[in-house]
Design an enzyme around this catalytic site. Structure first.
Site, PDB file in Angstrom:
ATOM      1  N   HIS A  24     -31.423 -27.194  -9.369  1.00 11.68           N
ATOM      2  CA  HIS A  24     -30.218 -26.553  -8.853  1.00 11.68           C
ATOM      3  C   HIS A  24     -30.552 -25.850  -7.536  1.00 11.68           C
ATOM      4  CE1 HIS A  24     -28.565 -26.273 -13.125  1.00 11.68           C
ATOM      5  NE2 HIS A  24     -29.866 -26.304 -13.367  1.00 11.68           N
ATOM      6  N   THR A  26     -29.381 -22.079  -5.837  1.00 13.32           N
ATOM      7  CA  THR A  26     -28.776 -20.857  -6.352  1.00 13.32           C
ATOM      8  C   THR A  26     -27.355 -20.659  -5.840  1.00 13.32           C
ATOM      9  OG1 THR A  26     -29.825 -19.612  -4.553  1.00 13.32           O
ATOM     10  CG2 THR A  26     -30.971 -19.661  -6.681  1.00 13.32           C
ATOM     11  N   GLU A  89     -34.016 -23.271 -10.618  1.00 10.34           N
ATOM     12  CA  GLU A  89     -33.140 -22.841  -9.535  1.00 10.34           C
ATOM     13  C   GLU A  89     -33.967 -22.715  -8.252  1.00 10.34           C
ATOM     14  OE1 GLU A  89     -29.926 -22.151  -9.291  1.00 10.34           O
ATOM     15  OE2 GLU A  89     -29.202 -22.044 -11.374  1.00 10.34           O
ATOM     16  N   HIS A 131     -28.235 -30.997 -10.360  1.00  9.44           N
ATOM     17  CA  HIS A 131     -27.072 -30.494 -11.097  1.00  9.44           C
ATOM     18  C   HIS A 131     -25.852 -31.383 -10.854  1.00  9.44           C
ATOM     19  CE1 HIS A 131     -24.890 -26.537 -12.460  1.00  9.44           C
ATOM     20  NE2 HIS A 131     -24.858 -27.478 -13.370  1.00  9.44           N
ATOM     21  N   ASP A 141     -24.913 -29.391  -6.109  1.00  4.85           N
ATOM     22  CA  ASP A 141     -26.287 -28.967  -5.827  1.00  4.85           C
ATOM     23  C   ASP A 141     -27.312 -29.855  -6.548  1.00  4.85           C
ATOM     24  OD1 ASP A 141     -25.101 -27.549  -8.157  1.00  4.85           O
ATOM     25  OD2 ASP A 141     -27.050 -26.613  -8.357  1.00  4.85           O
TER      26      ASP A 141
END
Length: 229
Positions: A24, A26, A89, A131, A141
């Site tokens: 991912h 953030t 992340e 993601h 993302d």
């Protein structure tokens, strides 16, 4: 590698063995803001690791536990992606706050992190995903600027096929069937195509199924000597 503990209370029991890594961004202006949110009981979100732009790696949830990073998602028959995955992340403002390239220091820290998780759980390259791959209707993302090729050349993710591409001239419906077979949720055909392009043809993300998209997907579906999808 040095990893800083920043425990999050947001986790529970897994219902499946780990078979995926989900990357991912953030999507927040600062690293500290992202850490605060991922560790907030009220936010009810978390991840296993966070990688800052300077290469600092934080551990938030133990790998044995189910972190809350994927949301409603699907990949290769798995609907409880949180149970089956490790979530990482990567600090980046994202499309909302000034999307930008991922710094070399950040990528250099991410590569060994992914490698160790992949080896530890025996995860195939085809299950190292973004993601947007697992939630194409909701997410974009880590985005078209993410350097997937840096992972792919180290056999940590699937490369985007570039050689000996052959357009199978599938109809759009046949392309979507093939895309579903590869692993995507194609309920929203346009967004599923965009997610595929963002991952495998990031220089042109337009949602149009063309010969290059068909040829790349065909190459990804063909058997590989390593036995990986």
């Amino acid at each position: 590698m040095d990893i800083i503990a920043r425990p999050s209370p947001n986790h529970d029991e897994r219902a499946a063995p780990v078979s995926m890594i989900v990357l991912h961004y953030t999507g927040m202006p600062t690293c500290e803001g992202a850490l605060d949110r991922l560790c907030s009981p009220e936010a009810k979100v978390s991840c296993h690791y966070l990688v800052d732009e300077d290469g600092t790696v934080y551990s938030l949830v133990d790998e044995e536990r189910r972190a809350w990073h994927a949301g409603k998602s699907f990949w290769r028959g798995i609907r409880d992606v949180n149970s089956a995955s490790i979530g990482i992340e990567i600090v980046n403002p994202g499309h909302e706050f000034g999307y930008r390239p991922f710094p070399d220091e950040q990528v250099a820290a991410l590569i060994p992190l992914v490698a160790r998780i992949k080896d530890r759980h025996g995860i195939g390259r085809g299950n190292v995903v973004g993601h947007s791959d697992i939630a194409p209707t909701r997410k974009e993302d880590p985005g078209e600027l993410f350097p997937w090729e840096a992972l792919a050349k180290r056999r940590l993710a699937l490369p985007s096929p570039t050689r000996n591409l052959i357009d199978p001239y599938w109809s759009d419906a046949a392309f979507l069937l093939a895309l579903e077979r590869f692993g995507y949720d194609v309920t929203d055909s346009w967004k599923a195509t965009i997610a595929f392009q963002r991952r495998f043809r990031p220089d042109r993300v337009d949602g149009i199924i063309d010969g290059e998209c068909r040829a790349k997907l065909l190459a990804l579906l063909l058997p590989r000597p390593q036995g990986e999808p």
